[in-house]
Design an enzyme around this catalytic site. Structure first.
Site, short mmCIF file in Angstrom:
data_model
loop_
_atom_site.label_atom_id
_atom_site.label_comp_id
_atom_site.label_asym_id
_atom_site.label_seq_id
_atom_site.Cartn_x
_atom_site.Cartn_y
_atom_site.Cartn_z
CG HIS A 1 76.20 -59.51 -16.96
ND1 HIS A 1 76.38 -59.45 -15.59
CD2 HIS A 1 75.68 -58.31 -17.32
CE1 HIS A 1 75.98 -58.26 -15.16
NE2 HIS A 1 75.55 -57.55 -16.18
CD GLN B 1 69.91 -57.99 -21.67
OE1 GLN B 1 69.04 -57.51 -22.38
NE2 GLN B 1 70.44 -57.33 -20.66
CE LYS C 1 69.26 -57.09 -16.82
NZ LYS C 1 69.96 -55.84 -17.05
C1 PLP Z 1 73.03 -61.24 -19.76
C2 PLP Z 1 72.92 -60.67 -18.37
N1 PLP Z 1 73.12 -61.48 -17.32
C3 PLP Z 1 73.00 -61.02 -16.07
C4 PLP Z 1 72.68 -59.72 -15.79
C5 PLP Z 1 72.56 -59.28 -14.37
O1 PLP Z 1 71.25 -58.87 -14.10
P1 PLP Z 1 70.88 -58.22 -12.68
O2 PLP Z 1 71.85 -57.09 -12.48
O3 PLP Z 1 69.48 -57.75 -12.87
O4 PLP Z 1 71.01 -59.27 -11.67
C6 PLP Z 1 72.48 -58.85 -16.86
C7 PLP Z 1 72.20 -57.42 -16.62
O5 PLP Z 1 72.41 -56.58 -17.44
C8 PLP Z 1 72.59 -59.33 -18.18
O6 PLP Z 1 72.38 -58.54 -19.22
#
Ligand code: PLP
Length: 443
Positions: free
Chosen positions: A160, A240, A263
């Site tokens: 991500h 995730q 999440k």
């Molecule tokens: C694998 C992964 N890492 C990091 C994030 C970032 O999460 P956040 O936007 O809640 O900080 C996400 C969000 O979809 C994610 O799926």
């Protein structure tokens, strides 16, 4: 000099009485977080706990398949948010009055509950953050300060953006070197390449546990073992995985584990960074301000102990308390049964989608769960997503904050259906029907 007239003994007795009175009140945070009795996993029953799932959109029963983006909230969490803001709202850690103590107790009880849930050794290892992104930025900023030019960081090709950009910023700042573990066409890590990239120069491996776009479950335990042999630390992005598997940070032996509350059935704006105490102790503070200090003078400031050293300013108090409530809810569930159920649900959806002519599944790892990403030949993912929405089905379309991964597959984006334990096979059937209808309309 100011003299306190209430003697310590009287004060203690008064506090005890107050504490006992509050324990008798239902929903009081002084009760702390509870380990709820384990319940049998029956989807029909669990759905009842999620009021958002009972609504209609465009006159159709909502089918919520955007759990990878954020999850719906159980009644327990919604009640706790309401209780906090309607009755117990106060700032924490510094108030002498009862409301402040209640809020502090709730916040700290939540920390301990989450520590136990993750099987972390100490509550000091649980740092409240704003979420996964914030947790990774904290590590990149603070652990990053301990690195030297030429030190190497390893991430994977399926990360991500929040597990890419903070490391790129660190590399600019500290002249460290970012290396990428490649993946194969099925969306699995190339472990041979990982072995070759890993060296004594590697100081940190930052890897997603489960890919938000592909659903791939990465072999994080093996990665951690190998990294440790060469002295590298490992950060696991659990954004995730925390909601789909039972996480045991001591069994994983990871150095850092980060996730977002929203999440995992909790509120937005709150998350957790788990870090091993010795490593966190060696790291400098990330941000300066209230709560993170021990003593401030204009000449010199000394810092507070863990976890407060990394929690500057008034935190998201309701978020912290209610995240504990989300874990309370989670702890009543059978995670093994849930894992199996979600995997079967995703496989069922994938097999059905695969029968459509022109459908390409993005992410076909042997070990995957909870996510199905696909593209349809000649149709833009956004158009499918829009038509699904009009049929009451919420999915995500686009690059899912994984642009380098989209480049690897040579596509602009995907349609992503991401499941939670409250989704059903009947919903997948309706989704498949709706996809077919959408394709026919768009052809
Ligand atoms: C694998 C992964 N890492 C990091 C994030 C970032 O999460 P956040 O936007 O809640 O900080 C996400 C969000 O979809 C994610 O799926």
């Amino acid at each position: 000099m100011c003299v306190c007239v209430l003697d310590a003994l009287k004060l203690q007795r008064l506090e005890k009485d107050l504490f006992r009175n509050n324990l008798n009140k239902p929903n009081s945070y002084l009760c702390g977080m509870e380990q709820l009795p384990k319940r049998k996993f029956i989807v029909r029953e669990i759905r009842q706990d999620f009021p958002a799932l009972r609504q209609q959109v465009y006159g159709k029963n909502l089918i919520y398949f955007d759990n990878g983006a954020t999850s719906q909230k159980p009644q327990l969490v919604l009640d706790a948010i309401n209780q906090y803001y309607s009755k117990d709202n106060a700032n924490i850690h510094r108030g002498v009055h009862l409301l402040s103590q209640k809020a502090t107790d709730g916040y700290e009880a939540s920390r301990i509950f989450i520590q136990k849930y993750l099987n972390a050794a100490k509550k000091e290892e649980i740092i409240f953050t704003k979420g996964t992104t914030d947790g990774i930025n904290l590590v990149a900023s603070s652990f990053g300060e301990l690195l030297n030019p030429g030190d190497e960081l390893l991430i994977s090709a399926m990360e991500h953006h929040s597990n890419i950009v903070p490391w790129q910023m660190l590399c600019e700042r500290k002249k460290t070197v970012l290396k990428i573990i490649p993946i194969n066409k099925r969306g699995e890590l190339d472990m041979e390449a990982f072995d070759n990239l890993l060296s004594e120069k590697t100081k940190l491996v930052a890897i997603t546990h489960i890919s938000n776009t592909l659903g791939t479950i990465n072999p994080v335990k093996t990665i951690i073992e190998k990294a440790h042999l060469l002295g590298a630390k490992v950060l696991v992005d659990g954004a995730q995985s925390i909601q789909h598997t039972q996480i045991d940070v001591r069994d994983l032996n990871c150095d850092f584990f980060v996730f977002s509350g929203h999440k995992v059935f909790g509120p937005t704006g709150i998350g957790v960074l788990y870090g091993k105490e010795a490593i966190l102790d060696a790291m400098p503070p990330y941000q300066g301000g209230g709560d993170m200090i021990s003593k401030v003078t204009f000449e010199r400031t000394t810092y507070n102990e863990l976890p407060f050293k990394f929690e500057a300013g008034t935190p998201h108090i309701a978020g912290g308390i209610c995240l504990g409530k989300a874990f309370e809810f989670l702890s009543s569930l059978d995670m093994v049964a849930i894992q199996k159920y979600e995997k079967e649900l995703a496989e069922y959806a994938q097999d059905m989608l695969d029968t459509f002519e022109g459908c390409r599944i993005i992410g076909e790892a042997k070990n995957k769960t909870s996510v199905v990403s696909f593209v349809m030949e000649g149709i833009h993912p956004f158009d499918i997503g829009t038509l699904l929405d009009k049929q009451g089905i919420a999915v995500r379309t686009g690059h899912h904050c994984t642009q380098p991964l989209m480049d690897f597959f040579g596509i602009p984006g995907t349609v992503r259906a991401s499941f939670a334990f409250y989704n059903t096979r009947e919903e997948v059937d309706k989704f498949i029907e709706a996809v077919e209808k959408s394709i026919n309309m768009l052809k």
